[in-house]
Design an enzyme around this catalytic site. Sequence first.
Site, PDB file in Angstrom:
ATOM      1  N   GLY A  69       0.795  -1.215   0.000  1.00  0.00           N
ATOM      2  CA  GLY A  69       0.000   0.000   0.000  1.00  0.00           C
ATOM      3  C   GLY A  69       0.827   1.264   0.000  1.00  0.00           C
ATOM      4  O   GLY A  69       0.343   2.320  -0.397  1.00  0.00           O
ATOM      5  N   PHE A  70       2.084   1.158   0.422  1.00  0.00           N
ATOM      6  CA  PHE A  70       2.969   2.324   0.426  1.00  0.00           C
ATOM      7  C   PHE A  70       3.715   2.425  -0.897  1.00  0.00           C
ATOM      8  O   PHE A  70       3.659   3.441  -1.575  1.00  0.00           O
ATOM      9  CB  PHE A  70       3.947   2.246   1.597  1.00  0.00           C
ATOM     10  N   ASP A  71       4.387   1.347  -1.274  1.00  0.00           N
ATOM     11  CA  ASP A  71       5.096   1.314  -2.560  1.00  0.00           C
ATOM     12  C   ASP A  71       4.230   0.578  -3.577  1.00  0.00           C
ATOM     13  O   ASP A  71       4.488  -0.567  -3.941  1.00  0.00           O
ATOM     14  CB  ASP A  71       6.458   0.632  -2.400  1.00  0.00           C
ATOM     15  N   ASN A 117      -7.954   5.264   4.725  1.00  0.00           N
ATOM     16  CA  ASN A 117      -7.693   5.405   3.293  1.00  0.00           C
ATOM     17  C   ASN A 117      -8.745   4.678   2.469  1.00  0.00           C
ATOM     18  O   ASN A 117      -9.221   3.614   2.829  1.00  0.00           O
ATOM     19  CB  ASN A 117      -6.278   4.921   2.945  1.00  0.00           C
ATOM     20  N   PHE A 121      -6.897   0.735  -4.865  1.00  0.00           N
ATOM     21  CA  PHE A 121      -5.923   0.057  -5.743  1.00  0.00           C
ATOM     22  C   PHE A 121      -5.444   0.974  -6.873  1.00  0.00           C
ATOM     23  O   PHE A 121      -5.335   0.554  -8.030  1.00  0.00           O
ATOM     24  CB  PHE A 121      -6.518  -1.215  -6.345  1.00  0.00           C
ATOM     25  N   SER A 182      -9.083  -5.978   0.793  1.00  0.00           N
ATOM     26  CA  SER A 182      -9.188  -4.528   0.856  1.00  0.00           C
ATOM     27  C   SER A 182     -10.657  -4.126   0.851  1.00  0.00           C
ATOM     28  O   SER A 182     -11.459  -4.693   0.109  1.00  0.00           O
ATOM     29  CB  SER A 182      -8.486  -3.880  -0.346  1.00  0.00           C
ATOM     30  N   ASN A 184     -11.717  -1.304  -0.270  1.00  0.00           N
ATOM     31  CA  ASN A 184     -11.868  -0.173  -1.185  1.00  0.00           C
ATOM     32  C   ASN A 184     -12.162  -0.541  -2.632  1.00  0.00           C
ATOM     33  O   ASN A 184     -12.219   0.333  -3.488  1.00  0.00           O
ATOM     34  CB  ASN A 184     -10.602   0.693  -1.121  1.00  0.00           C
ATOM     35  N   THR A 185     -12.322  -1.830  -2.905  1.00  0.00           N
ATOM     36  CA  THR A 185     -12.743  -2.288  -4.229  1.00  0.00           C
ATOM     37  C   THR A 185     -14.067  -3.012  -4.066  1.00  0.00           C
ATOM     38  O   THR A 185     -14.130  -4.008  -3.345  1.00  0.00           O
ATOM     39  CB  THR A 185     -11.691  -3.230  -4.856  1.00  0.00           C
ATOM     40  N   LYS A 215      -3.912 -12.726   2.179  1.00  0.00           N
ATOM     41  CA  LYS A 215      -4.081 -11.646   3.137  1.00  0.00           C
ATOM     42  C   LYS A 215      -5.559 -11.505   3.465  1.00  0.00           C
ATOM     43  O   LYS A 215      -6.393 -11.408   2.563  1.00  0.00           O
ATOM     44  CB  LYS A 215      -3.535 -10.329   2.578  1.00  0.00           C
ATOM     45  N   ASN A 244      -5.578  -6.901   6.977  1.00  0.00           N
ATOM     46  CA  ASN A 244      -5.752  -5.676   6.201  1.00  0.00           C
ATOM     47  C   ASN A 244      -6.403  -4.611   7.076  1.00  0.00           C
ATOM     48  O   ASN A 244      -6.522  -4.783   8.289  1.00  0.00           O
ATOM     49  CB  ASN A 244      -6.611  -5.982   4.957  1.00  0.00           C
ATOM     50  N   THR A 245      -6.863  -3.519   6.472  1.00  0.00           N
ATOM     51  CA  THR A 245      -7.506  -2.435   7.220  1.00  0.00           C
ATOM     52  C   THR A 245      -8.927  -2.819   7.628  1.00  0.00           C
ATOM     53  O   THR A 245      -9.510  -3.763   7.099  1.00  0.00           O
ATOM     54  CB  THR A 245      -7.549  -1.155   6.375  1.00  0.00           C
TER      55      THR A 245
END
Length: 352
Positions: A69-71, A117, A121, A182, A184-185, A215, A244-245
Site C-alpha cells: 500500500g505504500f510502494d 484510506n 488500488f 481490501s 476499497n474495491t 491476506k 488488512n484495514t
Amino acid sequence: MINYQSIKPWLFKLQPENAHHLAECILRIPNLCQIPFNGFLESHFVTNPVLKQEIFGRTFHNPVGLGAGFDKNATMIRGMQILGFGFTEIGTVTPKPQAGNPKPRMFRHIEQESIQNAMGFNNDGLLKVQRRLKKRFPFTTPIGVNIGKNKLTSESEAINDYTTLIKALHELGDYLIINISSPNTPGLRDLQNEAFITRLFAEAKAITDKPILLKIAPDMTPEDAVSLTKMAVEKGADGIIATNTTVDYSLVPNPKDIGGLSGAVLKEKSFKIFEAIAKELYGKTILISVGGIDSAEEAYKRIKAGASLVQILSGLVFHGPDMIMNINNQLTELIKADGYSNITEAIGADRV
C-alpha cells in the site's frame, strides 16, 4: 540528522496523499544514486544475527517489513531497504492501470495515530510494474508482490485477473500475496469464500511453485477467520497475512464513511484475529502479522504469538524513519533478555 518530530507538524499541513507523494519523490532518489544514502543505510538497516532467519529460501536479515500500500508501483524498493526494512511488499498491482477512487481519499486521525484510506488500488498497472521489477529483482532483501483485481472486473471474472498477474509476476518476486481483503474495491471481500479460494490456489499452483500467501480482513469473527485460513492452507496457501484495514469506524471519532482504518486503532482488532489464526495454524504455515504495530514490544508480542515476520505501514507516518531501526534494535534486546540466541526460538513461544 533531521529530527522527524520537529518537521512532522509541517508535513501534516499537507494533504495526506500529497505528503505521501513527497516521501515517494525522496525515496525514489536511491534508484538513481544511492551514495548519498549509504550512511543512513549503514545506521538504519539492522543486521544483527539474532534477527536473521531463512524463509521461502531467502535470508531475512530482520523481521520488520513494509506492508503493501505504500510502494504501490515498485518505485521505492531501494529506499525501503535504506529505511531499514528487512523485506518489502509492493502493490497492490492490478492487470490494468487504474486511478483509484475520487480524491480526497486519505485522511489522518492524528490523536489516534491512525490513517483512513479509500485509495482503491490506484496503481500503474501490470506492464509498468513488471518493467520496474525486472530492473530490481532479485534484490538483496526479499520482495513480496501483492496482487488484486481491477475495480471493473466482475466477481465471475476475477480469477482471470489473479492468474494473469501470477503468470506475469511470479518470477519477479520472492513470494506473491493474494489480496481479496481490501475494503476499497467493490465486491472484493466477497471473494473470501471457499469456492473462489479453492479454484484460485488450484490454478495458481499450476502456474508457479513460488510461495503464495493470502491476506485477510480483520472484520470477521475469529471463528470465520480460522475457518477461512485453515481452508486456504489446505488448498495450497503458503502463508497467511493478518490483517488488512478495518471498516469498523467506531474506532475513531468523526470518521469518514469510506475506506479502511489502519494504525494504532487497528492494534487490538488485528491481534485478536491473528491470535485466533495462530492457535490453529502456528507450525503449519508461515504467519505474518500486520496492523497497529508501532513498537518493539508490540512486534515481539506478535512474534511470540506465532508470527515469523511483522509489517509496518501507518506507524511510519507518526513515528518517522527511525522507527524501523528502533524496533529492530529493541527487538534484539527483548529476544536476548528472554534467553534466546535467535528469533526463531522466540517465534510461537506463547503457543507452547
